[in-house]
Design an enzyme around this catalytic site. Structure first.
Site, mmCIF file in Angstrom:
data_model
loop_
_atom_site.group_PDB
_atom_site.id
_atom_site.type_symbol
_atom_site.label_atom_id
_atom_site.label_comp_id
_atom_site.label_asym_id
_atom_site.label_seq_id
_atom_site.Cartn_x
_atom_site.Cartn_y
_atom_site.Cartn_z
ATOM 1 N N CYS A 131 5.553 3.155 -1.589
ATOM 2 C CA CYS A 131 6.553 1.985 -1.709
ATOM 3 C C CYS A 131 7.795 2.326 -0.775
ATOM 4 C CB CYS A 131 7.059 1.863 -3.247
ATOM 5 S SG CYS A 131 8.242 0.888 -3.565
ATOM 6 N N GLU A 148 4.715 -4.838 0.254
ATOM 7 C CA GLU A 148 3.392 -3.683 0.683
ATOM 8 C C GLU A 148 2.913 -4.497 2.097
ATOM 9 O OE1 GLU A 148 2.376 -0.787 1.766
ATOM 10 O OE2 GLU A 148 2.821 -0.030 -0.262
#
Length: 253
Positions: A2, A103
């Site tokens: 992340c 992402e």
């Protein structure tokens, strides 16, 4: 992993979900990046408290942060054993409020960014760790990391890792470092249910740290060729010195 996320809910909505006693005021952030301040919720003297930390954990035992790797993520499977995270898993667990995260999916042409958020449009909580690093010359700085786990099937089509997301019923146990051992807390760090998150392709504008606006989360048709898009920009490392009054360490949030 992340590497970018967002917190756009109002301070009132964040406080309602996380039930901390403080009354912080903060603006919406659409593109939070490593080394920037992030919101955390921790337990202090039996009450939940709001606290800002710098994203990129520096363990308390580090002598020279300038030569230490920036630890923005910690693998859930090994955090309880790794020297960099072991103490934090035992004593310094926290919740990290988030509206969603970004992402990048690898394609033959390059990388396509996706905005990933709760299907119901609400807030969520990343499992996090924090620690305090003390400058020998005076001053402390709190830093933190997001715990990640294996991606569920939905997110696995984009990336093989995802943040470990905790549901509200798990908040108390995760924060209770006095009674819940690290090995038991680790069992909470599992992939989110398949129907919990949605993912949409978004503009490569998110690659640039200075872009911080609602349009970053608008769905787009994947660009062709994606190779024309810039790679996700790596934020500059923050100064290794500890924060002192007036140094602007937390001015970004």
């Amino acid at each position: 992993m992340c590497g970018r996320f967002s917190l756009t809910a109002t301070p009132e909505d964040v406080r309602a979900l996380f039930a901390y006693i403080d009354l912080p005021n903060f603006p919406p952030r659409f593109n939070i990046a490593p080394t920037q301040p992030i919101a955390t919720v921790r337990m202090e003297h039996g009450e939940r408290r709001f606290a800002l930390v710098r994203w990129g954990l520096v363990p308390s035992w580090v002598k020279d942060p300038a030569s230490f790797s920036l630890l923005i993520n910690a693998r859930a499977e090994t955090a309880a054993e790794k020297p960099s995270f072991r103490a934090a898993m035992r004593h310094h667990r926290c919740l990290i409020p988030a509206s969603g995260f970004y992402e990048w999916r690898r394609t033959p042409e390059g990388k396509q960014p996706y905005w990933i958020s709760p299907a119901d449009g609400g807030l969520m909580a990343f499992a996090g760790l924090w620690d305090t690093w003390s400058d020998p010359d005076g001053g402390d700085i709190d830093t933190g990391a997001v715990l990640t786990t294996t991606a569920n099937r939905t997110i696995g089509q984009i990336h093989h890792r995802m943040p470990a997301i905790l549901m509200p019923e798990a908040f108390d146990d995760w924060l209770d470092t006095g009674n819940v051992m690290a090995r038991d807390a680790t069992k909470m760090l599992v992939p989110a249910p398949e129907d919990y998150l949605t993912a949409v392709p978004v503009s490569p504008r998110v690659n640039k740290v200075s872009n911080d606006d609602p349009d970053l989360q608008s769905e787009v048709e994947p660009e062709e060729p994606v190779a024309q898009a810039s790679k996700p920009e790596k934020p500059k490392r923050a100064s290794a010195g500890a924060s002192k009054p007036g140094d602007g360490q937390m001015d970004l949030f």
